[in-house]
Design an enzyme around this catalytic site. Sequence first.
Site, short mmCIF file in Angstrom:
data_model
loop_
_atom_site.label_atom_id
_atom_site.label_comp_id
_atom_site.label_asym_id
_atom_site.label_seq_id
_atom_site.Cartn_x
_atom_site.Cartn_y
_atom_site.Cartn_z
N GLU A 48 -27.99 52.20 -104.74
CA GLU A 48 -27.75 51.40 -103.53
C GLU A 48 -28.48 50.07 -103.53
OE1 GLU A 48 -28.37 54.73 -103.86
OE2 GLU A 48 -28.73 55.49 -101.84
N ASN A 49 -29.64 50.01 -104.20
CA ASN A 49 -30.42 48.77 -104.15
C ASN A 49 -29.88 47.70 -105.07
OD1 ASN A 49 -31.26 50.46 -106.25
ND2 ASN A 49 -33.27 49.51 -106.36
#
Lengths: 218, 228
Positions: A48-49
């Site tokens: 997600e990052n």
Amino acid sequence: MLSGADERMVRRAAREVRAGMTVNLGIGYPTLVVDYLEPGLPVCMHSENGISGQGPALPFEQADRNLIDAGGAYVSTLPGTAFFDSAVSFALVRGGRLDLSMLGALQVAANGDLANWIIPGKYTPGVGGGIELAQKACRVVVLCTHLDKRGQSKIVAQCDLPLTAPACVDRVYTDMAVIDVTDTGMVLREIAAGLSVDEVIAATAAPLLIDENELATF
Amino acid sequence: MINKRTSIEEAIAKIGDGAVVMVGGFGVPGTPFTLIEELVRQNPRRLTIIKNDANEAGMGVDHLLRNGQVERLVVSHIGLNPHAIQLKNEGRIEVEFCPQGILAERIRAAGAGLAGFLTDIAMETLLAEGKPRVELDGEEYLVERALEADFALIHAHAADPFGNLTYAASARNFSPLMAMAADTVIVEAENMVALGGIAPEAVHTPGPFVDHVVELQELSEAYGVVRR
């Protein structure tokens, strides 16, 4: 270290991951799936990052201080890795490019409702990217222990905890069973070696459809 | 192109009581620890902090919390900082949780001059409470408002004096979005390069978005690998 039953669950769930998929592994048991993939399987791990094509986790001595996954583990790059910002990362998820999301659970309901982010008054860390991963991945599978710490079934007729997303789960892998969520209800597909069907039914707080002839063990 | 290099004291002195401050970073990578340290030293109060997370106890944003400077956090999660959870549970700070990609998109929308956007994310969750709903072509959506700030604090891998920036690896995360969404954008740069030192096609954040560039003289331990 994983117990034998947990290890079999993670090993079995790893067979979900097929060549060519883009896959996100959530915190907890899902993270461990990567250790059970066939070596060299061409899959693209998303974090997600802002990572696609994430490489294996690294020990602290080899870590790049600027390269973690969404769970905070230090990870590596591979030929083909890409970095991007958080808006692009979730465009990938919401836009339908994430083939498979593997998530943990507090409760999964018979209709595929998922609760995994909050126990009001007790556990309130925030949701992170969990809602989008549950709501928008093309396929959503859950890995969790069949029972919670108090011995209550995590597989329930209806969630009493606040939802992460409604009717989003396609399949559940637990230490006791593999269960599909279908339009007609939950179907018991596989049971852990050494357990009887009756033991699985007794440990499950949702109705299970069972075809004894089709039932496999893992 | 003008030179935006500024001293850290002068840049952070612009942040007054009650300011809304975006802080880049996801965990350690991208967190502007040195700018945060100066913000603690100058001690403006009643801040709203917009960040993906609250770092970990004793790191980054947690120093602002410990110093009592924060009134409100807008985050996607604070699970790695038990101290932040405690302050929230004791009612000493207000915390607004957003789904992570919605947080990113709200920031991006503000940076793109939009008032908000429509989404079905989180519609049937606690996080939809109080949000307006609209119907479009027979489908119902939540209205998510753009999220803007007075200031953005950004950590860059490299900057030129005009404020063209690059980010390292997973340190990019929210930074390019926040650098578009704040009235005043303050950057700390690990490496200052001359104009032209970043190839035009390699620029992650273009200089027009940036107001002040502070050169980091050294990296404190906070930037290092965390051995949990």
